[in-house]
Write an enzyme that holds these catalytic residues in place. Structure first.
Site, PDB file in Angstrom:
ATOM      1  N   ARG A   1       1.020  47.869  21.125  1.00 44.99           N
ATOM      2  CA  ARG A   1       0.580  49.252  21.305  1.00 44.99           C
ATOM      3  C   ARG A   1      -0.931  49.218  21.537  1.00 44.99           C
ATOM      4  O   ARG A   1      -1.641  48.399  20.918  1.00 44.99           O
ATOM      5  CB  ARG A   1       0.858  50.099  20.058  1.00 44.99           C
ATOM      6  CG  ARG A   1       2.297  50.506  19.857  1.00 44.99           C
ATOM      7  CD  ARG A   1       2.748  51.578  20.860  1.00 44.99           C
ATOM      8  NE  ARG A   1       4.105  52.039  20.601  1.00 44.99           N
ATOM      9  CZ  ARG A   1       5.204  51.556  21.169  1.00 44.99           C
ATOM     10  NH1 ARG A   1       5.116  50.572  22.055  1.00 44.99           N
ATOM     11  NH2 ARG A   1       6.395  52.063  20.883  1.00 44.99           N
TER      12      ARG A   1
ATOM     13  N   GLU B   1      -2.663  56.743  27.146  1.00 41.86           N
ATOM     14  CA  GLU B   1      -1.699  56.541  28.232  1.00 41.86           C
ATOM     15  C   GLU B   1      -1.262  57.893  28.783  1.00 41.86           C
ATOM     16  O   GLU B   1      -1.040  58.813  27.989  1.00 41.86           O
ATOM     17  CB  GLU B   1      -0.480  55.768  27.721  1.00 41.86           C
ATOM     18  CG  GLU B   1      -0.851  54.361  27.265  1.00 41.86           C
ATOM     19  CD  GLU B   1       0.347  53.563  26.721  1.00 41.86           C
ATOM     20  OE1 GLU B   1       1.480  54.077  26.766  1.00 41.86           O
ATOM     21  OE2 GLU B   1       0.118  52.448  26.254  1.00 41.86           O
TER      22      GLU B   1
ATOM     23  N   HIS C   1       2.660  50.469  30.946  1.00 41.32           N
ATOM     24  CA  HIS C   1       3.589  50.495  29.806  1.00 41.32           C
ATOM     25  C   HIS C   1       5.047  50.356  30.275  1.00 41.32           C
ATOM     26  O   HIS C   1       5.852  51.276  30.112  1.00 41.32           O
ATOM     27  CB  HIS C   1       3.395  51.779  28.977  1.00 41.32           C
ATOM     28  CG  HIS C   1       3.975  51.650  27.589  1.00 41.32           C
ATOM     29  ND1 HIS C   1       3.461  52.300  26.493  1.00 41.32           N
ATOM     30  CD2 HIS C   1       5.039  50.929  27.103  1.00 41.32           C
ATOM     31  CE1 HIS C   1       4.171  52.001  25.421  1.00 41.32           C
ATOM     32  NE2 HIS C   1       5.135  51.165  25.774  1.00 41.32           N
TER      33      HIS C   1
HETATM   34  P1  NAP Z   1       9.621  43.461  14.670  1.00 39.46           P
HETATM   35  O1  NAP Z   1      10.857  42.679  14.924  1.00 39.46           O
HETATM   36  O2  NAP Z   1       9.571  44.379  13.512  1.00 39.46           O
HETATM   37  O3  NAP Z   1       8.419  42.413  14.596  1.00 39.46           O
HETATM   38  C1  NAP Z   1       7.112  42.788  14.266  1.00 39.46           C
HETATM   39  C2  NAP Z   1       6.447  41.597  13.613  1.00 39.46           C
HETATM   40  O4  NAP Z   1       5.076  41.945  13.396  1.00 39.46           O
HETATM   41  C3  NAP Z   1       7.040  41.220  12.265  1.00 39.46           C
HETATM   42  O5  NAP Z   1       7.457  39.890  12.332  1.00 39.46           O
HETATM   43  C4  NAP Z   1       5.862  41.371  11.289  1.00 39.46           C
HETATM   44  O6  NAP Z   1       5.723  40.243  10.455  1.00 39.46           O
HETATM   45  C5  NAP Z   1       4.678  41.336  12.181  1.00 39.46           C
HETATM   46  N1  NAP Z   1       3.512  42.032  11.633  1.00 39.46           N
HETATM   47  C6  NAP Z   1       3.433  43.265  11.106  1.00 39.46           C
HETATM   48  N2  NAP Z   1       2.171  43.524  10.725  1.00 39.46           N
HETATM   49  C7  NAP Z   1       1.442  42.417  11.028  1.00 39.46           C
HETATM   50  C8  NAP Z   1       0.079  42.060  10.884  1.00 39.46           C
HETATM   51  N3  NAP Z   1      -0.783  42.892  10.327  1.00 39.46           N
HETATM   52  N4  NAP Z   1      -0.319  40.836  11.335  1.00 39.46           N
HETATM   53  C9  NAP Z   1       0.550  39.988  11.898  1.00 39.46           C
HETATM   54  N5  NAP Z   1       1.860  40.274  12.032  1.00 39.46           N
HETATM   55  C10 NAP Z   1       2.298  41.468  11.620  1.00 39.46           C
HETATM   56  O7  NAP Z   1       9.249  44.382  15.934  1.00 39.46           O
HETATM   57  P2  NAP Z   1       9.560  44.085  17.480  1.00 39.46           P
HETATM   58  O8  NAP Z   1      10.897  44.601  17.841  1.00 39.46           O
HETATM   59  O9  NAP Z   1       9.230  42.674  17.773  1.00 39.46           O
HETATM   60  O10 NAP Z   1       8.508  45.077  18.162  1.00 39.46           O
HETATM   61  C11 NAP Z   1       7.127  44.955  17.912  1.00 39.46           C
HETATM   62  C12 NAP Z   1       6.374  46.114  18.539  1.00 39.46           C
HETATM   63  O11 NAP Z   1       6.353  45.960  19.958  1.00 39.46           O
HETATM   64  C13 NAP Z   1       7.000  47.486  18.341  1.00 39.46           C
HETATM   65  O12 NAP Z   1       6.666  48.036  17.084  1.00 39.46           O
HETATM   66  C14 NAP Z   1       6.433  48.284  19.496  1.00 39.46           C
HETATM   67  O13 NAP Z   1       5.269  48.965  19.106  1.00 39.46           O
HETATM   68  C15 NAP Z   1       6.078  47.227  20.522  1.00 39.46           C
HETATM   69  N6  NAP Z   1       6.892  47.378  21.740  1.00 39.46           N
HETATM   70  C16 NAP Z   1       6.249  47.562  22.924  1.00 39.46           C
HETATM   71  C17 NAP Z   1       6.999  47.708  24.080  1.00 39.46           C
HETATM   72  C18 NAP Z   1       6.332  47.926  25.410  1.00 39.46           C
HETATM   73  O14 NAP Z   1       6.893  48.639  26.242  1.00 39.46           O
HETATM   74  N7  NAP Z   1       5.198  47.296  25.681  1.00 39.46           N
HETATM   75  C19 NAP Z   1       8.395  47.670  24.038  1.00 39.46           C
HETATM   76  C20 NAP Z   1       9.000  47.465  22.803  1.00 39.46           C
HETATM   77  C21 NAP Z   1       8.251  47.326  21.656  1.00 39.46           C
HETATM   78  P3  NAP Z   1       6.354  40.144   8.993  1.00 39.46           P
HETATM   79  O15 NAP Z   1       7.805  40.048   9.241  1.00 39.46           O
HETATM   80  O16 NAP Z   1       5.764  38.915   8.456  1.00 39.46           O
HETATM   81  O17 NAP Z   1       5.916  41.392   8.308  1.00 39.46           O
END
Ligand code: NAP
Length: 321
Positions: free
Chosen positions: A238, A267, A286
């Site tokens: 994000r 955005e 995005h």
């Molecule tokens: P996820 O499976 O929940 O993975 C997020 C990871 O981030 C978790 O492993 C967590 O680690 C880690 N984390 C949280 N806080 C942190 C910090 N301060 N420092 C380092 N690591 C941290 O989520 P996901 O499905 O991969 O999605 C991640 C994000 O991508 C979404 O929340 C969304 O905002 C973004 N996204 C963007 C798009 C786009 O169109 N560009 C599309 C989809 C998603 P722990 O497990 O150790 O807590």
């Protein structure tokens, strides 16, 4: 009597809309916080469920929805919601994480490749008729294969990017985050490091954390100062996870090689953003999950979540409040 569901911001697929229309009294608001605000707020008065994406629906809006049981966001990220407020109101929040994982990882790896090989810059040169001689050193990129990739936030998307990098391009994987990920250490040899050490070691850094109070401006002037001069920085998480002003200053000062961004502080990105004046910056609008297949799956998953809650069942993807 049919329950009342409001579709907001992002119209769902035709098939999913037809299914929802059969089950519920459905109203659609494409611009719920802008042109449609008055009608949307009025419709909230007896709404049982909301489904959509892309609008920040906070207390000032949701206070008008006294009967609301569920918000089904058609996205993995849920930073548009005040989870403490939803918890206090007893409103369920659901999302669509698995539906976006692989497509968003494709986008992340594409950005990494585009930035490393200067794809936009060089394709523009061809299109503008400026390819007049064999490409020389001034236009060379850097290799991707065999390099070190640092993933900040090794969750679903981070791991999917890492698999592409490791199995497809022979890259070694570093990660930082809250916890050890032994499954990924075993699967693709990921090595956990404190974030500062990762920033100093990686050839490529890809940010994949959710946006929260903790991760707001996680990467700023100090962190950009730790990157290697040859490093490339990618953000597919994000926009507000990165301090954009610091990013522009660091790129201008040549602190690292380049950046690829799919997400921005504001955005759509304003046309006069200083980011767009940087030749070593690749900007995408995005499009992490913007494919026909992913959007269809996201719409179906979100609809199933909504239907489950309104039927009194547990949804497949509840957000833990
Ligand atoms: P996820 O499976 O929940 O993975 C997020 C990871 O981030 C978790 O492993 C967590 O680690 C880690 N984390 C949280 N806080 C942190 C910090 N301060 N420092 C380092 N690591 C941290 O989520 P996901 O499905 O991969 O999605 C991640 C994000 O991508 C979404 O929340 C969304 O905002 C973004 N996204 C963007 C798009 C786009 O169109 N560009 C599309 C989809 C998603 P722990 O497990 O150790 O807590």
């Amino acid at each position: 009597m049919k329950k009342k569901v409001l579709v907001f911001s992002r119209a769902s697929s035709a098939e999913v809309m037809a299914d929802l229309r059969e089950r519920y009294e459905l109203s659609v608001f494409l611009d719920p916080l802008g042109a449609d605000r008055e009608a949307f707020v009025a419709a909230l008065a007896d709404a049982d469920g909301l489904i959509g994406a892309g609008s920040k629906l906070d207390e000032s809006v949701l206070q008008h929805a006294p009967k609301l049981q569920v918000i089904s966001t058609i996205s993995a990220g849920y930073d548009n919601y005040d989870v403490a407020y939803l918890k206090q109101r007893g409103i369920r929040l659901t999302n669509t994480p698995d539906a976006v994982t692989e497509t968003t990882a494709d986008t992340g790896f594409m950005l990494l490749m585009m930035t490393a090989r200067r794809a936009v810059e060089l394709a523009t040169l061809v299109r503008e008729g400026e390819w007049k001689a064999s490409i020389g050193e001034a236009h060379f990129g850097v290799d991707v294969h065999g390099k070190r990739l640092g993933i900040i936030g090794l969750g679903r998307i981070g791991a999917a990017v890492a698999r592409r990098a490791h199995f497809g391009f022979g890259m070694s994987i570093l990660y930082s985050g809250h916890s050890d990920k032994p499954q990924y250490e075993e699967e693709f040899g990921a090595r956990r490091l404190p974030m500062d050490a990762l920033l100093g070691e990686a050839d490529f850094v890809c940010v994949c954390v959710p946006l929260s109070a903790e991760t707001h401006h996680l990467i700023g002037e100090r962190e950009f100062g730790l990157l290697r001069k040859e490093a490339i920085f990618i953000n597919i998480a994000r926009g507000p996870v990165v301090d954009e002003t610091a990013l522009v200053a660091a790129l201008k000062a040549g602190k690292f090689r380049g950046a690829g961004l799919d997400v921005f502080q504001k955005e759509p990105l304003p046309g006069d953003s200083p980011l767009l004046a940087l030749p070593n910056l690749v900007a995408l609008p995005h499009i992490g999950s913007a494919t026909h297949e992913a959007r269809e799956l996201m719409a179906r998953t979100a609809a199933d979540n909504l239907i489950a809650v309104l039927d009194g069942r547990e949804p497949a993807y509840p957000v833990e409040l």
